[in-house]
Design an enzyme around this catalytic site. Structure first.
Site, PDB file in Angstrom:
ATOM      1  N   CYS A   1      -1.319 -11.644  -0.378  1.00  0.00           N
ATOM      2  CA  CYS A   1      -1.971 -10.373  -0.032  1.00  0.00           C
ATOM      3  C   CYS A   1      -3.362 -10.595   0.538  1.00  0.00           C
ATOM      4  O   CYS A   1      -3.839  -9.796   1.351  1.00  0.00           O
ATOM      5  CB  CYS A   1      -2.030  -9.457  -1.254  1.00  0.00           C
ATOM      6  SG  CYS A   1      -2.776 -10.225  -2.708  1.00  0.00           S
TER       7      CYS A   1
ATOM      8  N   GLU B   1      -3.434  -3.153  -6.924  1.00  0.00           N
ATOM      9  CA  GLU B   1      -3.838  -4.294  -6.096  1.00  0.00           C
ATOM     10  C   GLU B   1      -2.829  -4.356  -4.964  1.00  0.00           C
ATOM     11  O   GLU B   1      -1.673  -4.718  -5.157  1.00  0.00           O
ATOM     12  CB  GLU B   1      -3.847  -5.574  -6.937  1.00  0.00           C
ATOM     13  CG  GLU B   1      -4.600  -6.724  -6.278  1.00  0.00           C
ATOM     14  CD  GLU B   1      -3.688  -7.645  -5.502  1.00  0.00           C
ATOM     15  OE1 GLU B   1      -3.638  -7.508  -4.258  1.00  0.00           O
ATOM     16  OE2 GLU B   1      -3.029  -8.487  -6.118  1.00  0.00           O
TER      17      GLU B   1
ATOM     18  N   THR C   1       0.826  -1.203   0.000  1.00  0.00           N
ATOM     19  CA  THR C   1       0.000   0.000   0.000  1.00  0.00           C
ATOM     20  C   THR C   1       0.860   1.252   0.000  1.00  0.00           C
ATOM     21  O   THR C   1       0.518   2.254  -0.638  1.00  0.00           O
ATOM     22  CB  THR C   1      -0.940  -0.011   1.222  1.00  0.00           C
ATOM     23  OG1 THR C   1      -1.812  -1.146   1.117  1.00  0.00           O
ATOM     24  CG2 THR C   1      -1.779   1.250   1.294  1.00  0.00           C
ATOM     25  N   GLU C   2       1.990   1.213   0.692  1.00  0.00           N
ATOM     26  CA  GLU C   2       2.858   2.394   0.754  1.00  0.00           C
ATOM     27  C   GLU C   2       3.370   2.760  -0.636  1.00  0.00           C
ATOM     28  O   GLU C   2       3.360   3.930  -1.026  1.00  0.00           O
ATOM     29  CB  GLU C   2       4.038   2.138   1.705  1.00  0.00           C
ATOM     30  CG  GLU C   2       3.662   2.017   3.176  1.00  0.00           C
ATOM     31  CD  GLU C   2       2.946   0.719   3.507  1.00  0.00           C
ATOM     32  OE1 GLU C   2       3.062  -0.249   2.710  1.00  0.00           O
ATOM     33  OE2 GLU C   2       2.257   0.662   4.542  1.00  0.00           O
TER      34      GLU C   2
END
Length: 794
Positions: A299, A265, A245-246
């Site tokens: 994930c 994603e 996400t970062e």
């Protein structure tokens, strides 16, 4: 040990897979690789290489090229050169190439599986039985879409050159997820694999050339994160990224305002919910697949175990007993359950987070079995009695670590499951199918498995909500991500408009003046004064003062968003009910059409006939979305298993909308109506120059049974209000139509919660063209697709 001893102890012996073919391939390249550009391996311009290591042994494995700006430029140029011819090849021609790639994967399946296990550290059973077959399935499936494209996507065109960045946890499978739909749609690709695991991508590229894929259609540039950043900054037409996400936030920020399409994603912290009527033994096996598959480096791993209190102790005992049978060992051993973590840096992260969890009060259980002395291995781990707000319950560990919590009621289970900033996947376990299907739509996740976990197929879309990203991979919705509407291809930049004239002086006299009316904001179903108590004049093209509207500010947006959030019942209203209200809006607008014609003519200076055309088109558009409200539905997928997957269209939530100045009523309705039809709640910023059409329209809203908070209207300076909406973390999506600056701000400032955006980049849309501004072309952006997997049978 003798055969008799094996029968006595029932212990597994080693069952190693031969790695000679994979080692021979490495040797043929002297274990050193350049980039794969325009159909052949090339030497990196800067001459730099990175060394990769075997996770299971820590020994050097290969040297891969470190991509520099000139390498990325060469790859993008090769892809650009090939793209036109690849698109012109037609659907059937591309289908035959994708079919050849699928067959190529099957012919070299064992070589790819072994190389993947060596390079990544995952068990050969997983690469052999899941990764490679599913990769081939993606190419077969998308060969079918290529064949059907000219009929099924006749109104769409390929985007162009696609930059794709994939992670290290499923190197070959992620390659297939990304490359297959992109090529099927007529695009060409520059792929950047993960620095830890580039070898199967390089082997695939080499084999694809042997299979006849034209030079430049697929290019592979290797390197670390700096190479990925260069690809993001390069003149590609789209970035498709899978990873953290970062990094996803950085990519969103970098691509903002560039016009590049983007799908992300990202991470997850998926709940695994077990109700007290579940098959406990089946659910225990589900946990094994959910969190210890691929060493937990998934994930969508079911890393948060939520147990109903009545079965918690029983479940724990059976789970710990099952953990004791799991075997950790060398990846090429066909008798092991877990292999190695990908790299020392990831192993240290896992250890650190587990230590933090124990310090914060969790009870730790780990499998007692022996592990290899060398390499990056970590045992299956359970953290019990974890607080919902603890670090290990909120942060993605990305390792074989399960955290467990309990709940009492189904409502509490939903609250715990949704208590995360992510929204990628979830599992629901219950023998009562009615309960499972009641819970599944309430979970804020893009994929929900019922009495199953980690099911994937090319026909079923995969992707997340919230900070797990946006866009879908797989299925029809995954194909659409690599296409663009033909109706939008001819848009041109909005012409610069002249400044508003100076307001003409009001005539003084002793005639009775008209009653003053300053249009207020519309928040929560009520007309309210702006927080700052400032207003702005609305002038005709000749400078005549037509009225005033409130000057909305940050607090007004805050109040409007809160009102929209409180109107959640609109999302649960039936599609039939939403349709009836949209028809009612059209009916009431029609009753006041003469008034709106005069208002539009006065504000914009167009003729009464032109204003009448806009009002009539607005009424028709409301009717259209009344029609679409109960017809833009999901679908049922039939993946190759005993079961189905329901692709449900769900509302996004609270959506901010900034409207353009042209066609002030029709543009407003064209953007707000599809969102409302699909169950969203809207905070709308109407035309900055001609806002009275929207403020008049809220009187129509008041008389048409629209619940308070469904549509909120805040007038003021569009660009400033767009910034506020973009930064607001309780806004789930933002549509910005108007200036280029507004589009760039919407994308750049949306990174806080990674909200979805739909912007026009300052390109004018013909609001009277139904192909460009009505129906699925906007409805697709008004929903998010949730795939609910429902296996059946014993």
């Amino acid at each position: 040990m003798s055969v008799a001893n094996y029968f006595e102890t029932m212990e597994y012996g080693p069952a190693p897979e031969a790695d000679g073919e994979a080692r021979a391939w490495l040797a043929r390249h002297d274990a050193t690789f350049g980039h794969f550009i325009a159909g052949k391996f090339t030497t990196p311009h800067a001459g730099k290489h990175l060394t990769t290591f075997e996770p299971a042994t820590g020994k050097p494995l290969a040297r891969i090229a470190q991509g520099a700006a000139s390498d990325v430029e060469a790859a993008v140029n090769a892809a650009r050169t090939a793209q036109t011819a690849w698109a012109k090849l037609g659907g059937h021609g591309r289908a035959r190439h994708l079919y050849a790639l699928a067959r190529m994967l099957q012919r070299h399946a064992r070589l790819l599986a072994v190389l993947e296990a060596i390079d990544n550290g995952k068990p050969i059973r997983e690469t052999r039985d899941l990764d490679v077959p599913l990769a081939a399935r993606h190419f077969y499936y998308h060969a079918g879409w290529a064949q059907l494209q000219e009929r099924e996507f006749a109104d769409q065109a390929p985007i162009g050159v696609i930059g794709q960045i994939i992670p290290w946890n499923f190197p070959l499978l992620m390659l297939a997820w990304k490359i297959a739909p992109a090529l099927a749609a007529g695009n060409t690709v520059v792929l950047k694999p993960a620095e830890f695991t580039s070898l199967t991508a390089l082997l695939f590229a080499e084999l694809s050339a042997e299979a006849g894929l034209p030079p430049g259609v697929l290019n592979v540039v290797t390197g670390d994160g700096a190479t990925g950043a260069l690809l993001v900054e390069s003149p590609v037409d789209k970035i498709a990224f899978t990873g953290s996400t970062e990094v996803g936030r950085l990519i969103r920020q970098t691509t903002a305002g560039t016009g590049k399409s983007l799908t992300l994603e990202l991470g997850g912290k998926s709940p695994f919910i077990v109700f007290d009527d579940a098959d406990i033994d089946g659910a225990v096996e589900g946990v094994v697949d959910a969190i210890w598959f691929n060493q937990g480096q998934v994930c969508c791993a079911g890393s948060r175990l939520l147990l109903q209190e009545g079965i918690a102790d029983t479940f724990r005992r059976r789970l710990i007993r099952r953990m004791s049978t799991l075997r950790v060992g060398m990846p090429l051993d066909k008798a092991i359950d877990m292999g190695a973590v990908v790299a020392p840096v990831q192993l240290e992260r896992i250890k650190s987070l587990v230590e933090t969890g124990v310090k914060e009060g969790a009870e730790k259980y780990q499998t007692p079995g022996a592990m290899p002395a060398e390499g990056c291995f970590y045992p299956p781990t359970l953290l019990w009695n974890v607080h919902p707000s603890s670090t290990v319950a909120t942060e993605e560990i990305f390792g074989p670590v399960l955290v467990a919590m309990t709940f009492r009621t189904p409502d509490e289970a939903v609250m715990l499951a949704n208590n995360t900033r992510y929204g990628l996947a979830a599992s629901v376990w219950s023998e009562t199918i009615g309960l499972a299907l009641d819970i599944a739509p309430k979970l804020l996740a893009g994929v929900v498995w019922v009495n199953a976990t980690n099911l994937f197929d090319a026909s079923v879309g995969f992707g997340g909500y919230r900070e797990s990203g946006f866009g879908r991979e797989g299925g029809r919705e995954g194909m659409v991500e690599y296409l663009k509407p033909k109706a939008w291809s001819g848009r041109k930049a909005r012409p610069k408009v002249s400044p508003l004239p100076i307001a003409a002086a009001a005539s003084a006299g002793f005639d009775v003046p008209p009653i003053d009316r300053t249009a207020k904001l519309f928040v929560g179903g009520k007309q309210v004064r702006p927080d700052g108590n400032y207003s702005r004049a609305v002038l005709s093209p000749k400078g005549r003062r037509l009225g005033e509207v409130g000057e909305g500010n940050r607090k007004d947006i805050r109040n409007a968003v809160a009102a929209a959030r409180s109107a959640e019942s609109w999302a649960r209203a039936t599609a039939h009910n939403r349709a009836q209200i949209l028809y009612y809006l059209a009916e009431n607008l029609s009753a006041r059409s003469d008034e709106f014609v005069r208002r539009i003519a006065d504000m914009t200076g167009v003729s009464s006939a032109k204003a009448r055309t806009e009002v009539d088109a607005s009424i028709e558009r409301l009717f259209s979305y009344g029609a679409w409200a109960d017809k833009f539905e999901g679908s049922i997928h039939a993946p190759p298993l005993r079961g189905v997957a329901l692709a449900m269209h769900e509302p996004i939530g609270v959506v901010g909308v900034a409207c353009p100045d042209e066609a002030p009523l029709l543009g407003f309705i064209s953007l707000v109506a599809p969102l409302v039809a699909m169950g969203n709640r809207v905070v709308a910023v109407p035309s900055e120059r001609h806002p009275l059409a929207a403020t008049d329209f809220y009187q129509v809203l008041e008389t048409s049974d629209v619940p308070g908070g469904v549509v909120n209207i805040v007038t003021g300076e569009r660009n400033e209000l767009v910034k506020v909406l973009a930064e607001h973390d309780d806004v789930d999506a933002l549509w910005a139509f108007g200036s280029q600056d507004a589009s760039a701000a919407a994308e750049r400032l949306s990174i806080g919660n990674l909200k979805r955006t739909l912007v026009d980049h300052g390109l004018a849309l013909d609001w009277y063209d139904k192909a460009a501004s009505e129906g699925p072309i906007l409805l697709r952006h008004a929903v998010q697709v949730k795939n609910i997997w429902i296996p059946y049978g014993d």
